[in-house]
Scaffold this motif. Structure first.
Motif, PDB file in Angstrom:
ATOM      1  N   UNK A 187       0.831  -1.216   0.000  1.00  0.00           N
ATOM      2  CA  UNK A 187       0.000   0.000   0.000  1.00  0.00           C
ATOM      3  C   UNK A 187       0.865   1.265   0.000  1.00  0.00           C
ATOM      4  N   UNK A 188       0.348   2.320  -0.574  1.00  0.00           N
ATOM      5  CA  UNK A 188       1.053   3.595  -0.614  1.00  0.00           C
ATOM      6  C   UNK A 188       0.260   4.628   0.174  1.00  0.00           C
ATOM      7  N   UNK A 189       0.811   5.005   1.308  1.00  0.00           N
ATOM      8  CA  UNK A 189       0.177   6.036   2.133  1.00  0.00           C
ATOM      9  C   UNK A 189       0.865   7.385   1.986  1.00  0.00           C
ATOM     10  N   UNK A 190       2.109   7.342   1.501  1.00  0.00           N
ATOM     11  CA  UNK A 190       2.855   8.571   1.225  1.00  0.00           C
ATOM     12  C   UNK A 190       3.925   8.249   0.193  1.00  0.00           C
TER      13      UNK A 190
ATOM     14  N   UNK B 191      -2.527  -3.370  -5.047  1.00  0.00           N
ATOM     15  CA  UNK B 191      -2.700  -2.014  -4.528  1.00  0.00           C
ATOM     16  C   UNK B 191      -2.656  -1.017  -5.684  1.00  0.00           C
ATOM     17  N   UNK B 192      -3.804  -0.441  -5.971  1.00  0.00           N
ATOM     18  CA  UNK B 192      -3.945   0.459  -7.119  1.00  0.00           C
ATOM     19  C   UNK B 192      -4.111   1.893  -6.619  1.00  0.00           C
TER      20      UNK B 192
ATOM     21  N   UNK C  72     -12.830  -0.447 -15.743  1.00  0.00           N
ATOM     22  CA  UNK C  72     -11.666  -1.268 -15.398  1.00  0.00           C
ATOM     23  C   UNK C  72     -11.344  -1.216 -13.906  1.00  0.00           C
ATOM     24  N   UNK C  73     -11.444  -0.032 -13.313  1.00  0.00           N
ATOM     25  CA  UNK C  73     -11.156   0.095 -11.886  1.00  0.00           C
ATOM     26  C   UNK C  73     -12.163  -0.707 -11.055  1.00  0.00           C
ATOM     27  N   UNK C  74     -13.417  -0.711 -11.497  1.00  0.00           N
ATOM     28  CA  UNK C  74     -14.447  -1.490 -10.802  1.00  0.00           C
ATOM     29  C   UNK C  74     -14.158  -2.986 -10.919  1.00  0.00           C
ATOM     30  N   UNK C  75     -13.709  -3.390 -12.102  1.00  0.00           N
ATOM     31  CA  UNK C  75     -13.385  -4.810 -12.314  1.00  0.00           C
ATOM     32  C   UNK C  75     -12.245  -5.237 -11.406  1.00  0.00           C
TER      33      UNK C  75
ATOM     34  N   UNK D  61      -7.305  -3.210  -4.109  1.00  0.00           N
ATOM     35  CA  UNK D  61      -7.657  -2.050  -3.306  1.00  0.00           C
ATOM     36  C   UNK D  61      -7.346  -0.808  -4.138  1.00  0.00           C
ATOM     37  N   UNK D  62      -8.387  -0.079  -4.525  1.00  0.00           N
ATOM     38  CA  UNK D  62      -8.235   1.091  -5.397  1.00  0.00           C
ATOM     39  C   UNK D  62      -8.413   2.359  -4.567  1.00  0.00           C
ATOM     40  N   UNK D  63      -7.392   3.218  -4.561  1.00  0.00           N
ATOM     41  CA  UNK D  63      -7.478   4.465  -3.794  1.00  0.00           C
ATOM     42  C   UNK D  63      -7.085   5.644  -4.683  1.00  0.00           C
ATOM     43  N   UNK D  64      -7.638   6.797  -4.358  1.00  0.00           N
ATOM     44  CA  UNK D  64      -7.318   8.046  -5.058  1.00  0.00           C
ATOM     45  C   UNK D  64      -6.251   8.768  -4.260  1.00  0.00           C
TER      46      UNK D  64
END
Length: 358
Positions: free
Chosen positions: A168-171, A235-236, A289-292, A299-302
């Motif tokens: 995961x990328x938090x920063x 992790x997207x 695609x993101x929904x798929x 895990x898709x995050x903005x």
């Protein structure tokens, strides 16, 4: 009777000699072409050839006396990724997906979008812009002419680039020391992040993520789904790195010049139809695609805006260095950089950095 036959024969000869060349050229002619693509048919820029380009050319030629058939050799059967330009230019194939992204030396100015991230996430905007500039501006046409290629059209637009990782990328600090693969000039986007950039492409991403060669990849959603990258990099992070221009549909110039005008016009009509289909299909699919991926466990995050701005601000201005290097080689790099950025701003894009003005 002999006089009558002689008169009729002479009349026939005179009639044929007076027939316009256009009428003679309109007689039945089966135009055959081999089309090459380094990527397999699962990718949209390859799929558009048999599904849209070829049928449109065939329809345009109805009633002209010409037919058109294509033998598609995809997936590296004749040309691997990055070899399409040479394969078509040398006449080993008549048509191909000419991948500027993977031939940056010979198609230098065509890589301008990959040196200018964080400009626009609108793939239609970039695709239509680059299509127009290629048709209107000699500075972009020259690279094709130099390599015995004719620009047919059908720009290969790429939807907004994402970061897909095993962690995961938090920063941005989470990228420090991680091996991240990126295609072509996009490897420059990792400058200032602490990540270790590794050159790669879609044909190898899955296996190299799976075996630990990479910790993550910079990729776009519409390719990540058919490539099932979410299985090995779940992790997207939507960073808004930007939509891009990666290549075109091109033809061997000698072959193209030898074709009747009706065929040449039909080839461009086919490419225009392929562009419209490609852009619509890509836009529709990218949204899904993101929904798929999420439905398949990703895990898709903005990314927050401050993270995006920090990434953009910390990058080297590779665009200016790239343009200056081309200037030194007699290629109008700075002019093309300014042209592209100005046209994108006029079209409503709001770049996080104005790469041409720094």
């Amino acid at each position: 009777m002999k006089k009558t036959l002689a008169s009729l024969t002479l009349s026939a000869v005179l009639a044929l000699s007076a027939a316009p060349v256009a009428s003679i050229n309109a007689w039945a002619d089966d135009v055959k072409a081999t089309a090459v693509a380094g990527h397999p048919p699962v990718f949209r820029w390859v799929k558009m050839i048999p599904e849209v380009f070829v049928p449109t050319v065939q329809k345009e030629l109805e009633g002209s006396g010409h037919t058109f058939t294509v033998d598609l050799q995809a997936g590296g059967a004749i040309a691997k990724v990055g070899e399409e330009l040479e394969t078509v230019g040398e006449g080993l194939a008549e048509i191909g997906t000419v991948q500027a992204l993977f031939d940056p030396a010979k198609l230098a100015v065509q890589n301008v979008t990959y040196y200018t991230p964080f400009v626009s996430s609108d793939v239609k905007q970039i695709s239509n812009m680059m299509d127009r500039l290629h048709k209107e501006d000699a500075r972009l046409q020259q690279a094709y002419t130099d390599n015995n290629i004719v620009y047919l059209g059908a720009p290969i637009g790429i939807d907004d680039y994402l970061l897909m990782t095993k962690f995961p990328i938090n920063s941005l600090a989470d990228l420090d020391g991680k091996k991240i693969a990126a295609p072509g000039a996009a490897i420059n986007w990792l400058s200032g992040t602490g990540a270790v950039g590794v050159s790669g492409n879609l044909t190898t991403y899955y296996n190299e993520l799976k075996t630990g060669v990479y910790d993550g990849v910079i990729v776009f959603a519409s390719a990540a789904v058919p490539g099932k990258l979410y299985e090995v990099a779940p992790n997207v992070t939507r960073m808004g790195l930007g939509a891009q221009f990666a290549g075109v549909l091109g033809a061997n110039k000698d072959w193209y010049d030898a074709q009747p005008e009706a065929v040449r016009m039909a080839l461009h009509k086919g490419a225009d139809a392929a562009k419209d289909w490609y852009n619509d299909d890509l836009t529709n699919f990218a949204a899904k695609a993101l929904e798929i991926m999420a439905a398949n466990g990703a895990t898709v995050v903005e990314a927050p805006e401050d993270m995006r701005k920090a990434w953009a601000a910390g990058m080297d201005n590779a665009a200016k260095a790239w343009a200056a290097d081309l200037d030194g080689k007699g290629v109008k790099g700075t002019e093309v950089l300014s042209l592209y950025m100005e046209e994108m701003r006029k079209a409503g894009a709001t770049p996080l950095r104005n790469w041409d003005k720094e």
